[in-house]
Design a protein around this motif. Structure first.
Motif, PDB file in Angstrom:
ATOM      1  N   LYS A   1       0.835  -1.197   0.000  1.00 21.47           N
ATOM      2  CA  LYS A   1       0.000   0.000   0.000  1.00 21.47           C
ATOM      3  C   LYS A   1       0.875   1.254   0.000  1.00 21.47           C
ATOM      4  CE  LYS A   1      -3.617   2.333   2.652  1.00 21.47           C
ATOM      5  NZ  LYS A   1      -4.458   2.286   3.882  1.00 21.47           N
ATOM      6  N   ALA A   2       0.562   2.169  -0.951  1.00 23.80           N
ATOM      7  CA  ALA A   2       1.319   3.418  -1.047  1.00 23.80           C
ATOM      8  C   ALA A   2       0.982   4.341   0.118  1.00 23.80           C
ATOM      9  CB  ALA A   2       1.023   4.116  -2.369  1.00 23.80           C
ATOM     10  N   SER A   3       2.009   4.926   0.699  1.00 22.06           N
ATOM     11  CA  SER A   3       1.820   5.859   1.813  1.00 22.06           C
ATOM     12  C   SER A   3       2.783   7.027   1.679  1.00 22.06           C
ATOM     13  CB  SER A   3       2.056   5.162   3.145  1.00 22.06           C
ATOM     14  OG  SER A   3       1.139   4.125   3.365  1.00 22.06           O
ATOM     15  N   MET A   4       2.546   8.092   2.458  1.00 15.66           N
ATOM     16  CA  MET A   4       3.410   9.269   2.425  1.00 15.66           C
ATOM     17  C   MET A   4       3.613   9.777   3.850  1.00 15.66           C
ATOM     18  SD  MET A   4       2.987  12.788   0.224  1.00 15.66           S
ATOM     19  CE  MET A   4       3.096  11.886  -1.325  1.00 15.66           C
TER      20      MET A   4
ATOM     21  N   ALA B   1      13.440   6.388   8.208  1.00 11.68           N
ATOM     22  CA  ALA B   1      12.155   5.781   7.866  1.00 11.68           C
ATOM     23  C   ALA B   1      12.373   4.515   7.038  1.00 11.68           C
ATOM     24  CB  ALA B   1      11.292   6.784   7.100  1.00 11.68           C
ATOM     25  N   LYS B   2      13.343   4.536   6.143  1.00 14.90           N
ATOM     26  CA  LYS B   2      13.649   3.349   5.334  1.00 14.90           C
ATOM     27  C   LYS B   2      14.115   2.200   6.221  1.00 14.90           C
ATOM     28  CE  LYS B   2      15.900   3.527   1.474  1.00 14.90           C
ATOM     29  NZ  LYS B   2      14.913   2.866   0.566  1.00 14.90           N
ATOM     30  N   GLN B   3      14.897   2.521   7.253  1.00 10.17           N
ATOM     31  CA  GLN B   3      15.371   1.473   8.150  1.00 10.17           C
ATOM     32  C   GLN B   3      14.203   0.819   8.891  1.00 10.17           C
ATOM     33  OE1 GLN B   3      18.638   0.340   8.370  1.00 10.17           O
ATOM     34  NE2 GLN B   3      17.589  -1.300   9.504  1.00 10.17           N
ATOM     35  N   LEU B   4      13.193   1.634   9.271  1.00  6.96           N
ATOM     36  CA  LEU B   4      12.000   1.071   9.891  1.00  6.96           C
ATOM     37  C   LEU B   4      11.300   0.098   8.956  1.00  6.96           C
ATOM     38  CD1 LEU B   4      10.503   4.246  11.640  1.00  6.96           C
ATOM     39  CD2 LEU B   4      11.540   2.273  12.766  1.00  6.96           C
ATOM     40  N   LEU B   5      11.238   0.454   7.664  1.00  4.20           N
ATOM     41  CA  LEU B   5      10.617  -0.429   6.682  1.00  4.20           C
ATOM     42  C   LEU B   5      11.376  -1.742   6.572  1.00  4.20           C
ATOM     43  CD1 LEU B   5       9.773   2.172   3.871  1.00  4.20           C
ATOM     44  CD2 LEU B   5       8.130   0.870   5.242  1.00  4.20           C
ATOM     45  N   ILE B   6      12.702  -1.655   6.579  1.00  5.67           N
ATOM     46  CA  ILE B   6      13.528  -2.868   6.511  1.00  5.67           C
ATOM     47  C   ILE B   6      13.223  -3.772   7.698  1.00  5.67           C
ATOM     48  CG2 ILE B   6      15.911  -3.715   6.659  1.00  5.67           C
ATOM     49  CD1 ILE B   6      16.744  -1.177   5.085  1.00  5.67           C
ATOM     50  N   ASN B   7      12.930  -3.151   8.860  1.00  3.64           N
ATOM     51  CA  ASN B   7      12.630  -3.911  10.074  1.00  3.64           C
ATOM     52  C   ASN B   7      11.156  -4.318  10.171  1.00  3.64           C
ATOM     53  OD1 ASN B   7      15.311  -3.631  10.879  1.00  3.64           O
ATOM     54  ND2 ASN B   7      14.875  -1.749  12.042  1.00  3.64           N
ATOM     55  N   GLY B   8      10.412  -4.053   9.095  1.00  4.54           N
ATOM     56  CA  GLY B   8       9.009  -4.458   9.069  1.00  4.54           C
ATOM     57  C   GLY B   8       8.087  -3.541   9.829  1.00  4.54           C
ATOM     58  N   ILE B   9       8.484  -2.281  10.026  1.00  6.22           N
ATOM     59  CA  ILE B   9       7.681  -1.314  10.785  1.00  6.22           C
ATOM     60  C   ILE B   9       7.199  -0.219   9.852  1.00  6.22           C
ATOM     61  CG2 ILE B   9       7.697   0.366  12.673  1.00  6.22           C
ATOM     62  CD1 ILE B   9       9.954  -1.287  13.933  1.00  6.22           C
ATOM     63  N   ASN B  10       5.921   0.105   9.926  1.00  4.86           N
ATOM     64  CA  ASN B  10       5.350   1.191   9.140  1.00  4.86           C
ATOM     65  C   ASN B  10       5.755   2.521   9.772  1.00  4.86           C
ATOM     66  OD1 ASN B  10       3.652   3.183   7.991  1.00  4.86           O
ATOM     67  ND2 ASN B  10       2.043   1.686   7.603  1.00  4.86           N
ATOM     68  N   PRO B  11       6.498   3.383   9.054  1.00  2.00           N
ATOM     69  CA  PRO B  11       6.966   4.654   9.641  1.00  2.00           C
ATOM     70  C   PRO B  11       5.818   5.535  10.158  1.00  2.00           C
ATOM     71  CG  PRO B  11       8.142   4.211   7.614  1.00  2.00           C
ATOM     72  CD  PRO B  11       7.031   3.193   7.691  1.00  2.00           C
ATOM     73  N   SER B  12       4.698   5.560   9.436  1.00  2.00           N
ATOM     74  CA  SER B  12       3.570   6.401   9.865  1.00  2.00           C
ATOM     75  C   SER B  12       2.978   5.883  11.168  1.00  2.00           C
ATOM     76  CB  SER B  12       2.489   6.439   8.780  1.00  2.00           C
ATOM     77  OG  SER B  12       2.957   7.099   7.628  1.00  2.00           O
ATOM     78  N   GLU B  13       2.822   4.555  11.280  1.00  2.00           N
ATOM     79  CA  GLU B  13       2.280   3.973  12.500  1.00  2.00           C
ATOM     80  C   GLU B  13       3.244   4.151  13.672  1.00  2.00           C
ATOM     81  OE1 GLU B  13       1.365  -0.055  11.593  1.00  2.00           O
ATOM     82  OE2 GLU B  13      -0.376   0.442  10.339  1.00  2.00           O
ATOM     83  N   GLU B  14       4.546   4.054  13.386  1.00  2.00           N
ATOM     84  CA  GLU B  14       5.540   4.260  14.442  1.00  2.00           C
ATOM     85  C   GLU B  14       5.499   5.688  14.963  1.00  2.00           C
ATOM     86  OE1 GLU B  14       8.830   3.449  17.037  1.00  2.00           O
ATOM     87  OE2 GLU B  14       7.162   2.334  16.148  1.00  2.00           O
ATOM     88  N   ARG B  15       5.293   6.642  14.053  1.00  2.00           N
ATOM     89  CA  ARG B  15       5.185   8.040  14.473  1.00  2.00           C
ATOM     90  C   ARG B  15       3.961   8.235  15.365  1.00  2.00           C
ATOM     91  NH1 ARG B  15       5.587  12.855  10.161  1.00  2.00           N
ATOM     92  NH2 ARG B  15       7.774  12.271  10.371  1.00  2.00           N
TER      93      ARG B  15
END
Length: 406
Positions: A46-49, A70-84
């Protein structure tokens, strides 16, 4: 990839548009001229911003660093928006559970039935000694070391003033207030332990300095000192009332004009109502009637011109209508008169000693000192006992005090 020069040259257009940098980072230019960093990514297909801040507050290098995080969070399987959102919620929870926030809630919820005087005492302790150290700290993170720091700082502060003892009692009260708030935090599931337990016994209550009668020299110094006192008339009148009446300082400070009857020449301290959160006016919260000597009558008449439009007979000099005289005002005034080791309570011991020496009936003296009758039923009905005898005794006592003048 874009440069700072390129970003600065980008002009606003009729519609929002974006210029890409690299690896999903772009700058968005809005019609109002603002330039916002955006990171475009995909999570679970899913596309996100994600917004990374506004240029130039957030520069190009910082925007790229935020993109990489934010890219590192994605690598770790974490959605940057949800983490924020998670971090934002956690921050809000921390702000809602600071010691200051919880203590303010504690005052509203748990001290609602206490007197205004007690709530004020707690709030002042928090403002002066406690909040500056742990007010902004999450309540669950308050440690025993924090409590010990507050205890030591409180003792040092009080000792520097040189006015109200050596600080141990104030420090112990602060420890008690912190403990009550921490236990409230535990009960409301915001903390797991009370850090005050570990520091119990770290300070010892100082020996009680019992009241003692004034020496001959102190008697003279007091009576002449009042005459030449440079402070307010209210404090001067309060000191004389203290001496003439055998009242406690708390009774002087909480005396209200509604208790004063100039026609009957008495002061009638009532029982405070717990249901109305009234402050007790006497130590044991019993009716206490004080007959007026001629000197006391004249002082109160004079004081009426000073504070007759206020609630208290002896109000705080620079405070509002509802504020009584400060707890240390009388003792401070005595020290300024040169009576360094004399306290307001010593005048009661002086009266008791001298009047007993002059063979006044012990029952009259004890009644005028408002000492508690061990028989509670009898104590409820004999508040007006020995009224005429006590009136004569207080008149003679006032004359004795005036004889101290040189």
């Amino acid at each position: 990839m874009i440069t700072d020069t390129k970003i600065k040259s980008l002009k606003a257009q009729e519609k929002t548009y974006r210029v890409a940098d690299h690896n999903g980072l772009c700058v968005e230019i809005r019609p109002n001229g603002s330039k916002l960093w955006r990171y475009r990514y995909r999570f679970n297909g899913k596309a996100s911003m994600l917004s990374l801040g506004e240029y130039p507050i957030v520069g190009l290098a910082d925007a790229r660093k935020a993109r990489d995080e934010a890219k590192q969070l994605l690598i770790n399987g974490i959605n940057p928006s949800e983490e924020r959102q998670r971090l934002k919620k956690e921050t809000l929870e921390v702000d809602a559970n600071t010691f200051k926030t919880v203590s303010e809630e504690y005052i509203r919820e748990m001290l609602a039935q206490r007197t205004e005087g007690y709530r004020t005492k707690v709030i002042r302790a928090l403002e002066i000694d406690i909040w500056p150290v742990i007010g902004n700290k999450n309540v669950r993170d308050v440690s025993s070391a924090d409590v010990l720091q507050i205890i030591k700082a409180t003792i040092n502060r009080v000792r520097k003033t040189g006015i109200r003892g050596t600080g141990e009692v104030t420090a112990m009260n602060n420890q008690k207030f912190i403990g009550a708030i921490m236990r409230y935090s535990i009960a409301t599931l915001r903390a797991e332990n009370d850090p005050t337990y570990a520091v119990r016994g770290s300070i010892a209550r100082p020996d009680i300095e019992h009241a003692r009668p004034l020496t001959k020299q102190e008697q003279i110094l007091f009576r002449n000192g009042v005459e030449s006192y440079k402070g307010s008339n209210t404090v001067k009148n309060a000191l004389l009332t203290l001496a003439y009446t055998m009242l406690r300082s708390i009774e002087i400070r909480r005396m209200k004009w509604e208790y004063v009857d100039f026609d009957l020449k008495i002061i009638n301290f009532p029982i405070a109502s717990k249901t109305n959160n009234q402050e007790r006016t006497t130590k044991k919260n019993r009716i206490h009637i004080v007959p007026m000597s001629t000197q006391l009558f004249n002082i109160l008449k004079s004081q009426h011109s000073e504070s007759g439009n206020k609630d208290y007979v002896f109000p705080a000099v620079y405070h509002f209508k509802s504020d009584g005289m400060g707890i240390s005002t009388l003792n401070v005034a005595l020290k300024r008169m040169g009576l360094k080791t004399v306290t307001a309570h010593d005048f009661r011991a002086t009266a008791s000693t001298i009047l007993n020496e002059k063979d006044f009936d012990e029952n009259w003296i004890e009644k005028q000192l408002a000492h508690a009758d061990q028989n509670k039923t009898r104590a409820s009905y004999n508040h007006a006992k020995y009224m005429e005898q006590r009136r004569d005794m207080l008149q003679q006592w006032a004359d004795i005090i005036d004889s101290w003048k040189e």
